[in-house]
Design a protein around this motif. Structure first.
Motif, PDB file in Angstrom:
ATOM      1  N   ALA A  91     -24.032 -14.195   2.713  1.00  0.00           N
ATOM      2  CA  ALA A  91     -23.991 -13.099   3.688  1.00  0.00           C
ATOM      3  C   ALA A  91     -24.924 -13.383   4.860  1.00  0.00           C
ATOM      4  O   ALA A  91     -24.579 -13.118   6.020  1.00  0.00           O
ATOM      5  CB  ALA A  91     -24.370 -11.780   3.017  1.00  0.00           C
ATOM      6  N   SER A  92     -26.079 -13.948   4.575  1.00  0.00           N
ATOM      7  CA  SER A  92     -27.026 -14.283   5.638  1.00  0.00           C
ATOM      8  C   SER A  92     -26.477 -15.365   6.548  1.00  0.00           C
ATOM      9  O   SER A  92     -26.605 -15.280   7.773  1.00  0.00           O
ATOM     10  CB  SER A  92     -28.357 -14.728   5.032  1.00  0.00           C
ATOM     11  OG  SER A  92     -28.922 -13.673   4.293  1.00  0.00           O
ATOM     12  N   LEU A  93     -25.854 -16.380   5.954  1.00  0.00           N
ATOM     13  CA  LEU A  93     -25.258 -17.450   6.764  1.00  0.00           C
ATOM     14  C   LEU A  93     -24.136 -16.917   7.652  1.00  0.00           C
ATOM     15  O   LEU A  93     -24.036 -17.283   8.824  1.00  0.00           O
ATOM     16  CB  LEU A  93     -24.733 -18.567   5.868  1.00  0.00           C
ATOM     17  CG  LEU A  93     -25.791 -19.475   5.249  1.00  0.00           C
ATOM     18  CD1 LEU A  93     -25.151 -20.426   4.248  1.00  0.00           C
ATOM     19  CD2 LEU A  93     -26.536 -20.242   6.323  1.00  0.00           C
ATOM     20  N   VAL A  94     -23.302 -16.058   7.092  1.00  0.00           N
ATOM     21  CA  VAL A  94     -22.211 -15.466   7.879  1.00  0.00           C
ATOM     22  C   VAL A  94     -22.788 -14.624   9.015  1.00  0.00           C
ATOM     23  O   VAL A  94     -22.333 -14.712  10.161  1.00  0.00           O
ATOM     24  CB  VAL A  94     -21.278 -14.620   6.987  1.00  0.00           C
ATOM     25  CG1 VAL A  94     -20.319 -13.784   7.819  1.00  0.00           C
ATOM     26  CG2 VAL A  94     -20.510 -15.518   6.018  1.00  0.00           C
ATOM     27  N   ALA A  95     -23.799 -13.830   8.716  1.00  0.00           N
ATOM     28  CA  ALA A  95     -24.404 -12.977   9.743  1.00  0.00           C
ATOM     29  C   ALA A  95     -25.028 -13.812  10.863  1.00  0.00           C
ATOM     30  O   ALA A  95     -24.873 -13.485  12.041  1.00  0.00           O
ATOM     31  CB  ALA A  95     -25.453 -12.064   9.108  1.00  0.00           C
ATOM     32  N   VAL A  96     -25.714 -14.879  10.497  1.00  0.00           N
ATOM     33  CA  VAL A  96     -26.299 -15.763  11.512  1.00  0.00           C
ATOM     34  C   VAL A  96     -25.196 -16.391  12.361  1.00  0.00           C
ATOM     35  O   VAL A  96     -25.309 -16.473  13.592  1.00  0.00           O
ATOM     36  CB  VAL A  96     -27.195 -16.842  10.866  1.00  0.00           C
ATOM     37  CG1 VAL A  96     -27.540 -17.943  11.853  1.00  0.00           C
ATOM     38  CG2 VAL A  96     -28.456 -16.203  10.313  1.00  0.00           C
ATOM     39  N   GLY A  97     -24.125 -16.812  11.718  1.00  0.00           N
ATOM     40  CA  GLY A  97     -22.994 -17.385  12.454  1.00  0.00           C
ATOM     41  C   GLY A  97     -22.393 -16.406  13.444  1.00  0.00           C
ATOM     42  O   GLY A  97     -22.056 -16.782  14.578  1.00  0.00           O
ATOM     43  N   VAL A  98     -22.282 -15.147  13.044  1.00  0.00           N
ATOM     44  CA  VAL A  98     -21.736 -14.115  13.937  1.00  0.00           C
ATOM     45  C   VAL A  98     -22.659 -13.910  15.136  1.00  0.00           C
ATOM     46  O   VAL A  98     -22.197 -13.823  16.276  1.00  0.00           O
ATOM     47  CB  VAL A  98     -21.515 -12.789  13.170  1.00  0.00           C
ATOM     48  CG1 VAL A  98     -21.255 -11.631  14.123  1.00  0.00           C
ATOM     49  CG2 VAL A  98     -20.379 -12.931  12.175  1.00  0.00           C
ATOM     50  N   VAL A  99     -23.944 -13.840  14.881  1.00  0.00           N
ATOM     51  CA  VAL A  99     -24.904 -13.638  15.973  1.00  0.00           C
ATOM     52  C   VAL A  99     -24.876 -14.814  16.945  1.00  0.00           C
ATOM     53  O   VAL A  99     -24.828 -14.630  18.163  1.00  0.00           O
ATOM     54  CB  VAL A  99     -26.328 -13.416  15.411  1.00  0.00           C
ATOM     55  CG1 VAL A  99     -27.369 -13.474  16.510  1.00  0.00           C
ATOM     56  CG2 VAL A  99     -26.401 -12.090  14.676  1.00  0.00           C
ATOM     57  N   VAL A 100     -24.881 -16.030  16.403  1.00  0.00           N
ATOM     58  CA  VAL A 100     -24.862 -17.221  17.268  1.00  0.00           C
ATOM     59  C   VAL A 100     -23.566 -17.273  18.069  1.00  0.00           C
ATOM     60  O   VAL A 100     -23.587 -17.520  19.288  1.00  0.00           O
ATOM     61  CB  VAL A 100     -25.048 -18.506  16.429  1.00  0.00           C
ATOM     62  CG1 VAL A 100     -24.754 -19.746  17.248  1.00  0.00           C
ATOM     63  CG2 VAL A 100     -26.461 -18.549  15.868  1.00  0.00           C
ATOM     64  N   ALA A 101     -22.441 -17.032  17.433  1.00  0.00           N
ATOM     65  CA  ALA A 101     -21.154 -17.058  18.135  1.00  0.00           C
ATOM     66  C   ALA A 101     -21.109 -15.991  19.230  1.00  0.00           C
ATOM     67  O   ALA A 101     -20.605 -16.242  20.332  1.00  0.00           O
ATOM     68  CB  ALA A 101     -20.009 -16.852  17.149  1.00  0.00           C
ATOM     69  N   ASP A 102     -21.650 -14.827  18.947  1.00  0.00           N
ATOM     70  CA  ASP A 102     -21.657 -13.753  19.942  1.00  0.00           C
ATOM     71  C   ASP A 102     -22.552 -14.115  21.126  1.00  0.00           C
ATOM     72  O   ASP A 102     -22.191 -13.882  22.278  1.00  0.00           O
ATOM     73  CB  ASP A 102     -22.130 -12.449  19.305  1.00  0.00           C
ATOM     74  CG  ASP A 102     -21.960 -11.259  20.227  1.00  0.00           C
ATOM     75  OD1 ASP A 102     -20.856 -11.106  20.798  1.00  0.00           O
ATOM     76  OD2 ASP A 102     -22.923 -10.485  20.389  1.00  0.00           O
ATOM     77  N   ARG A 103     -23.685 -14.708  20.840  1.00  0.00           N
ATOM     78  CA  ARG A 103     -24.589 -15.098  21.928  1.00  0.00           C
ATOM     79  C   ARG A 103     -23.972 -16.184  22.789  1.00  0.00           C
ATOM     80  O   ARG A 103     -24.136 -16.173  24.008  1.00  0.00           O
ATOM     81  CB  ARG A 103     -25.926 -15.556  21.373  1.00  0.00           C
ATOM     82  CG  ARG A 103     -26.751 -14.395  20.887  1.00  0.00           C
ATOM     83  CD  ARG A 103     -28.147 -14.810  20.555  1.00  0.00           C
ATOM     84  NE  ARG A 103     -28.851 -13.658  20.005  1.00  0.00           N
ATOM     85  CZ  ARG A 103     -29.799 -13.738  19.114  1.00  0.00           C
ATOM     86  NH1 ARG A 103     -30.201 -14.910  18.674  1.00  0.00           N
ATOM     87  NH2 ARG A 103     -30.380 -12.658  18.664  1.00  0.00           N
TER      88      ARG A 103
END
Length: 134
Positions: free
Chosen positions: A93-105
């Motif tokens: 879940a943490s990896l997915v969340a980090v991926g979402v944040v990075v992709a959004d940025r």
């Protein structure tokens, strides 16, 4: 039949969090009650619940997540049934969340800290994958 109900419940929680950035107590308490029941039937589930919930309790103390995420993590830990699976749920879940944040940025060219993202959908997705609910 039980797995179908769990999947529907998890889906409703994830969609609600994605749309409102909140997980209402009315949605998450059934999962917490189910987690307590799982701990009675499967004592190893208690360790899984703590394994999943403790990182979120610490994050909640730092205001990095909400109380709904803590309660959802406890329920997801119970669904994992084992401490190692619960740890995998949290990590995924943490990896997915980090991926979402990075992709959004990258997509928006935002500066760090410019936006928050709901964590419930990542936690739900990780639980579904690790617990083998699909």
């Amino acid at each position: 039949m039980g797995e179908c109900a769990i999947l529907v419940w998890l889906s409703v929680v994830a969609v609600t969090d994605a749309e409102t950035r909140r997980i209402p107590n009315a949605l998450v308490w059934p999962g917490v009650c189910g987690a307590m029941g799982a701990c009675v039937v499967h004592p190893a589930a208690a360790v899984a619940v703590l394994t999943a919930a403790i990182p979120y309790v610490l994050a909640f103390g730092k205001r990095w997540c909400g109380g709904g995420d803590v309660k959802l993590a406890a329920a997801c830990g119970a669904l994992a049934l084992r401490w190692d699976a619960a740890l995998l749920v949290v990590a995924l879940a943490s990896l997915v969340a980090v991926g979402v944040v990075v992709a959004d940025r990258v997509a928006r060219r935002e500066q760090p800290g410019a936006a928050s993202h709901p964590h419930g959908p990542a936690l739900v997705g990780a639980t579904i994958v690790v617990a083998g609910l699909l």
